[in-house]
Design a protein around this motif. Structure first.
Motif, PDB file in Angstrom:
ATOM      1  N   VAL A  40       0.843  -1.206   0.000  1.00  0.00           N
ATOM      2  CA  VAL A  40       0.000   0.000   0.000  1.00  0.00           C
ATOM      3  C   VAL A  40       0.876   1.253   0.000  1.00  0.00           C
ATOM      4  CG1 VAL A  40      -1.702   1.331   1.276  1.00  0.00           C
ATOM      5  CG2 VAL A  40      -1.902  -1.147   1.163  1.00  0.00           C
ATOM      6  N   ARG A  41       0.674   2.120  -0.978  1.00  0.00           N
ATOM      7  CA  ARG A  41       1.307   3.431  -0.995  1.00  0.00           C
ATOM      8  C   ARG A  41       0.322   4.512  -0.572  1.00  0.00           C
ATOM      9  NH1 ARG A  41       2.217   5.675  -5.259  1.00  0.00           N
ATOM     10  NH2 ARG A  41       3.972   6.995  -4.686  1.00  0.00           N
ATOM     11  N   HIS A  42      -0.922   4.385  -1.018  1.00  0.00           N
ATOM     12  CA  HIS A  42      -1.962   5.349  -0.680  1.00  0.00           C
ATOM     13  C   HIS A  42      -2.752   4.813   0.512  1.00  0.00           C
ATOM     14  CE1 HIS A  42      -0.906   6.404  -4.812  1.00  0.00           C
ATOM     15  NE2 HIS A  42      -1.317   7.616  -4.522  1.00  0.00           N
ATOM     16  N   SER A  43      -2.716   5.547   1.613  1.00  0.00           N
ATOM     17  CA  SER A  43      -3.257   5.042   2.874  1.00  0.00           C
ATOM     18  C   SER A  43      -4.737   4.705   2.797  1.00  0.00           C
ATOM     19  CB  SER A  43      -3.018   6.070   3.985  1.00  0.00           C
ATOM     20  OG  SER A  43      -3.582   7.333   3.641  1.00  0.00           O
ATOM     21  N   TRP A  78      -6.341   3.442  -7.547  1.00  0.00           N
ATOM     22  CA  TRP A  78      -4.893   3.354  -7.655  1.00  0.00           C
ATOM     23  C   TRP A  78      -4.376   1.929  -7.822  1.00  0.00           C
ATOM     24  CZ3 TRP A  78      -1.660   7.050  -8.827  1.00  0.00           C
ATOM     25  CH2 TRP A  78      -2.020   8.376  -8.583  1.00  0.00           C
ATOM     26  N   VAL A  79      -5.278   0.952  -7.902  1.00  0.00           N
ATOM     27  CA  VAL A  79      -4.847  -0.447  -7.973  1.00  0.00           C
ATOM     28  C   VAL A  79      -4.667  -0.879  -9.427  1.00  0.00           C
ATOM     29  CG1 VAL A  79      -5.399  -2.830  -7.400  1.00  0.00           C
ATOM     30  CG2 VAL A  79      -5.975  -0.994  -5.791  1.00  0.00           C
ATOM     31  N   ARG A  80      -3.459  -1.290  -9.770  1.00  0.00           N
ATOM     32  CA  ARG A  80      -3.183  -1.831 -11.103  1.00  0.00           C
ATOM     33  C   ARG A  80      -3.491  -3.319 -11.154  1.00  0.00           C
ATOM     34  NH1 ARG A  80       1.566  -4.027 -13.038  1.00  0.00           N
ATOM     35  NH2 ARG A  80       2.663  -3.304 -11.177  1.00  0.00           N
ATOM     36  N   ARG A  81      -3.102  -4.036 -10.081  1.00  0.00           N
ATOM     37  CA  ARG A  81      -3.351  -5.476  -9.997  1.00  0.00           C
ATOM     38  C   ARG A  81      -3.389  -5.877  -8.535  1.00  0.00           C
ATOM     39  NH1 ARG A  81      -0.247 -10.240 -10.162  1.00  0.00           N
ATOM     40  NH2 ARG A  81       1.730  -9.091 -10.307  1.00  0.00           N
ATOM     41  N   HIS A  99      -0.616   1.674  -9.212  1.00  0.00           N
ATOM     42  CA  HIS A  99      -0.124   2.559 -10.257  1.00  0.00           C
ATOM     43  C   HIS A  99       0.876   3.533  -9.643  1.00  0.00           C
ATOM     44  CE1 HIS A  99      -2.857   1.344 -13.442  1.00  0.00           C
ATOM     45  NE2 HIS A  99      -3.868   1.418 -12.610  1.00  0.00           N
ATOM     46  N   ILE A 100       1.986   3.781 -10.341  1.00  0.00           N
ATOM     47  CA  ILE A 100       2.999   4.716  -9.872  1.00  0.00           C
ATOM     48  C   ILE A 100       2.875   6.008 -10.682  1.00  0.00           C
ATOM     49  CG2 ILE A 100       5.450   5.098  -9.458  1.00  0.00           C
ATOM     50  CD1 ILE A 100       4.250   2.761  -7.893  1.00  0.00           C
ATOM     51  N   PRO A 101       2.708   7.149 -10.031  1.00  0.00           N
ATOM     52  CA  PRO A 101       2.573   8.411 -10.768  1.00  0.00           C
ATOM     53  C   PRO A 101       3.822   8.724 -11.596  1.00  0.00           C
ATOM     54  CG  PRO A 101       1.914   8.691  -8.470  1.00  0.00           C
ATOM     55  CD  PRO A 101       2.573   7.349  -8.579  1.00  0.00           C
ATOM     56  N   ILE A 110      -3.580  12.557 -13.185  1.00  0.00           N
ATOM     57  CA  ILE A 110      -2.225  12.025 -13.104  1.00  0.00           C
ATOM     58  C   ILE A 110      -2.029  10.967 -14.184  1.00  0.00           C
ATOM     59  CG2 ILE A 110      -0.601  10.720 -11.659  1.00  0.00           C
ATOM     60  CD1 ILE A 110      -1.108  13.514 -10.628  1.00  0.00           C
ATOM     61  N   ILE A 111      -0.873  11.012 -14.848  1.00  0.00           N
ATOM     62  CA  ILE A 111      -0.490   9.948 -15.775  1.00  0.00           C
ATOM     63  C   ILE A 111       0.441   9.001 -15.029  1.00  0.00           C
ATOM     64  CG2 ILE A 111       0.664   9.357 -17.946  1.00  0.00           C
ATOM     65  CD1 ILE A 111      -1.889  10.862 -18.348  1.00  0.00           C
ATOM     66  N   THR A 112       0.126   7.719 -15.067  1.00  0.00           N
ATOM     67  CA  THR A 112       0.959   6.729 -14.389  1.00  0.00           C
ATOM     68  C   THR A 112       2.103   6.280 -15.293  1.00  0.00           C
ATOM     69  OG1 THR A 112      -0.256   4.786 -15.174  1.00  0.00           O
ATOM     70  CG2 THR A 112      -1.137   5.913 -13.231  1.00  0.00           C
ATOM     71  N   ARG A 113       3.014   5.520 -14.716  1.00  0.00           N
ATOM     72  CA  ARG A 113       4.161   5.039 -15.494  1.00  0.00           C
ATOM     73  C   ARG A 113       3.744   4.150 -16.649  1.00  0.00           C
ATOM     74  NH1 ARG A 113       8.819   3.541 -10.960  1.00  0.00           N
ATOM     75  NH2 ARG A 113       9.017   5.656 -10.111  1.00  0.00           N
ATOM     76  N   SER A 114       2.577   3.524 -16.528  1.00  0.00           N
ATOM     77  CA  SER A 114       2.080   2.664 -17.614  1.00  0.00           C
ATOM     78  C   SER A 114       1.210   3.430 -18.598  1.00  0.00           C
ATOM     79  CB  SER A 114       1.291   1.486 -17.031  1.00  0.00           C
ATOM     80  OG  SER A 114       0.218   1.952 -16.239  1.00  0.00           O
TER      81      SER A 114
END
Length: 202
Positions: A40-43, A78-81, A99-101, A110-114
């Motif tokens: 988890v990155r986003h609380s 924010w969940v990619r998988r 997803h990583i910003p 926001i555009i993610t790395r993907s």
């Protein structure tokens, strides 16, 4: 005449089958008592995952259907998988791949790395991308390709703009703006990096 040995064996088979049935039913109805959320990155995601798991908790530890639960969790912003597994005796472990910003999208979000566009305000990201609708993945891909070339001469991108008519504009962190036109974008950028390298005597 009855063979009592056979009857006794048959009785034990019946009792064993009944006992096994009760055991299976009780195992299916075992409650989910512990939830572990990893990655988890986003609380706020921890609470959102907990809400989804609670909707399935009445199905029990073995009865809970993990595929639908996984689909619900992966629908979170924010969940990619997500990967879910049961851990004996009463725990579910949910591992999130978020997803990583990458950049701020000029028109909001926001555009993610993907290359995914997420409706979120992540804060002041050092990179911005701007372009027509549905060009997010293309811009993210071009960012990586352009930055790879510029890194060879120690330059960094601050922003990339793609116009409606297809022309590219590049802003560097040192204040330089590069107009790359509509065709052979990477070749033109390559000419710039070679000229920059030559100007520095490298």
């Amino acid at each position: 005449m009855f063979d009592l040995t056979i009857l006794r064996r048959f009785r034990w088979y019946i009792l064993g089958a009944i006992g096994l049935s009760f055991l299976l039913v009780s195992m299916i109805q075992m409650p989910i008592e512990t939830l572990e959320v990893q990655g988890v990155r986003h609380s706020e995601l921890s609470e959102q995952v907990l809400e989804r798991v609670l909707n399935y908790s009445d199905q029990g530890f073995f009865g809970a259907k993990l595929k639908p639960l996984q689909a619900e969790i992966e629908s979170l912003k924010w969940v990619r998988r997500a990967a879910i597994k049961r851990q004996w005796p009463n725990q579910l472990t949910v591992k999130l791949f978020e997803h990583i910003p990458l950049a701020q999208w000029a028109s909001g979000g926001i555009i993610t790395r993907s290359g995914e566009l997420i409706d979120s305000e992540e804060g002041d990201l050092p990179l911005y991308l701007s372009g027509p609708t549905d060009s997010e993945k293309r811009l993210a891909t071009m960012y990586y390709q352009m930055q790879e070339q510029l890194a060879e001469v120690s330059l960094s991108i601050q922003g990339i703009s793609l116009a409606e008519r297809g022309s590219w504009c590049l802003d560097l962190t040192n204040g330089i703006r590069i107009e790359l036109g509509r065709e052979q974008i990477l070749k033109r950028l390559g000419r710039f990096t070679r000229a920059w390298k030559a100007s520095l005597g490298r």
